[in-house]
Write a protein that holds these residues in place. Structure first.
Motif, mmCIF file in Angstrom:
data_model
loop_
_atom_site.group_PDB
_atom_site.id
_atom_site.type_symbol
_atom_site.label_atom_id
_atom_site.label_comp_id
_atom_site.label_asym_id
_atom_site.label_seq_id
_atom_site.Cartn_x
_atom_site.Cartn_y
_atom_site.Cartn_z
ATOM 1 N N UNK A 38 -6.122 -6.957 -0.032
ATOM 2 C CA UNK A 38 -7.191 -6.135 -0.570
ATOM 3 C C UNK A 38 -7.689 -7.118 -1.862
ATOM 4 N N UNK A 39 -7.948 -8.454 -1.329
ATOM 5 C CA UNK A 39 -8.706 -9.208 -2.247
ATOM 6 C C UNK A 39 -10.044 -9.606 -1.767
ATOM 7 N N UNK A 40 -10.694 -8.708 -0.957
ATOM 8 C CA UNK A 40 -11.888 -8.815 -0.393
ATOM 9 C C UNK A 40 -12.996 -9.476 -1.478
ATOM 10 N N UNK A 41 -12.926 -9.279 -2.834
ATOM 11 C CA UNK A 41 -13.798 -9.764 -3.679
ATOM 12 C C UNK A 41 -13.594 -11.199 -4.228
ATOM 13 N N UNK A 42 -12.149 -11.469 -3.844
ATOM 14 C CA UNK A 42 -11.996 -12.896 -4.190
ATOM 15 C C UNK A 42 -12.668 -14.057 -3.610
ATOM 16 N N UNK A 95 -8.008 -5.729 -12.644
ATOM 17 C CA UNK A 95 -8.498 -6.735 -11.541
ATOM 18 C C UNK A 95 -9.910 -6.790 -11.040
ATOM 19 N N UNK A 96 -10.342 -5.528 -10.802
ATOM 20 C CA UNK A 96 -11.828 -5.720 -10.459
ATOM 21 C C UNK A 96 -12.701 -5.838 -11.573
ATOM 22 N N UNK A 97 -12.452 -5.557 -12.647
ATOM 23 C CA UNK A 97 -13.366 -6.072 -14.018
ATOM 24 C C UNK A 97 -13.489 -7.603 -14.025
ATOM 25 N N UNK A 168 3.833 -12.100 2.348
ATOM 26 C CA UNK A 168 3.119 -11.951 0.997
ATOM 27 C C UNK A 168 2.042 -10.842 1.154
ATOM 28 N N UNK A 169 1.551 -10.831 2.407
ATOM 29 C CA UNK A 169 0.448 -9.910 2.465
ATOM 30 C C UNK A 169 0.984 -8.344 2.698
ATOM 31 N N UNK A 170 2.174 -8.185 3.284
ATOM 32 C CA UNK A 170 2.343 -6.607 3.429
ATOM 33 C C UNK A 170 3.569 -6.367 2.731
#
Length: 376
Positions: A38-42, A95-97, A168-170
């Motif tokens: 869930x780090x698509x914005x990264x 995090x989103x901010x 790490x992902x799950x």
């Protein structure tokens, strides 16, 4: 067909298609982990943060060699990721901010540097702005070789640390309990994403790069629940979009390759969202209709069984019981008959052995559900 064959004969098209395909594979593989974490914005942050690095690399070296500019962009992207982790660790900013602030800050700094360079006296600055939206037509064989090296490093690293990245992902908490360096693995995965961004800057640019990280993985997620299959499908979709976009851009003059690659990838994503068997919206709508019809017929069967215990099961009796027209009741009885649950009797209809068994199963299920609700 001629455009497909020209990949093997046209030097420019071959380089563009190979560069776009490599971008699709690398972006698809690493984007899978970004989507799952869930780090698509990264990916968007890393891509936009590359612009000031490209400008600083040009200011410091005076060279427009693609490898030097890409290295500068990669270092700036990695710096943005590191600063983001520091902000998240030592502040209460969500995090989103933090992602939004980092993206706008680095990209704004990059635009300012690019404007400064364009108003300077250096005649060699022409063409730097192509990194904003990409200019795949400028890719040459040496660039493709650089992409192969960078992409090979990223893919080899994923292969070596596949199990660790999967944990790490799950379940990062479980990975930490096993003694794995979660923070180090997260930094490594971010660094590999920076390599993917470096591969894509010249092809699709900083603005559209995030789409090549997220869209292939999002499309692949619609088709499978297995990580290995998702990685393979994501790489396949990315490569298909890259080659298809290059071919479409070569079919007409003045068609930009980068945006067409992203548009092709968007079409694949839209197709997956609509028609993927497991999660596609169309099939989900079909399954919902089927389930609703099944539930309706099962309730109708129970009503028919209850009614048949007291009087002949006729359209008139069912219509009176359900407060509906006789024609509707006749249609309902025919539906139950088509399922093999009813058959004509001496007076109206009667339940078949299959219908009686199905009604008993439904009653047992209802009693079990009621008992479970009472126990809670």
């Amino acid at each position: 067909m001629s455009e497909v064959l020209s990949i093997f004969t046209d030097y420019t098209l071959r380089n563009v298609a190979l560069g776009s395909a490599i971008l699709g594979v690398v972006g698809g593989v690493l984007g899978t982990f970004a989507v799952l974490r869930r780090q698509s914005l990264m990916g968007d942050v890393l891509a936009h943060a590359a612009l000031p690095g490209i400008c600083l690399a040009f200011i410091l070296t005076g060279s427009k060699a693609p490898l030097i500019l890409l290295l500068g962009g990669g270092l700036a992207g990695w710096l943005a990721a590191w600063l983001l982790l520091v902000v998240l660790r030592h502040s209460r900013l969500p995090e989103d901010s933090a992602l939004g602030v980092m993206l706008s800050s680095f990209f704004g700094f990059g635009v300012a540097l690019l404007t400064f360079i364009q108003h300077g006296n250096n005649a060699n600055q022409a063409g730097l702005d192509r990194f904003i939206f990409g200019q795949a037509a400028t890719i040459v064989a040496s660039d493709v070789l650089s992409f192969v090296v960078l992409g090979g490093i990223a893919l080899l690293s994923v292969g070596l640390f596949y199990k660790e990245f999967k944990l790490l992902s799950f379940d990062p908490a479980y990975a930490h309990s096993l003694g794995l360096p979660v923070q180090g693995l997260s930094t490594l995965l971010t660094s590999l994403t920076v390599l993917a961004v470096m591969v894509g800057l010249q092809t699709v640019g900083v603005v559209l790069m995030a789409a090549m990280l997220i869209a292939p993985a999002a499309a692949a997620r619609q088709w499978t629940d297995r990580l290995s299959s998702m990685i393979g499908l994501s790489a396949l979709f990315g490569a298909l979009a890259g080659v298809s976009g290059a071919l479409i851009s070569a079919s007409r003059e003045n068609l930009p390759t980068g945006p067409l690659v992203v548009l092709t990838m968007s079409a694949i994503l839209l197709f997956s969202l609509l028609l993927a068997p497991q999660r596609g919206l169309v099939w989900d709508w079909v399954r919902t209709r089927q389930n609703r019809r099944r539930v309706r017929l099962e309730r109708l069967l129970l009503e028919a069984q209850m009614l048949h215990q007291h009087q002949p099961l006729t359209p008139q009796a069912l219509a009176l019981h359900r407060h509906e027209s006789q024609a509707a009741a006749q249609q309902h009885l025919e539906e139950l008959r088509s399922r093999g649950w009813l058959e004509p009797g001496q007076q109206g209809f009667r339940l078949t052995p299959a219908g009686q068994q199905k009604a008993q199963e439904l009653e047992q299920t209802m009693r079990a559900s009621s008992k479970s609700a009472e126990d809670r």
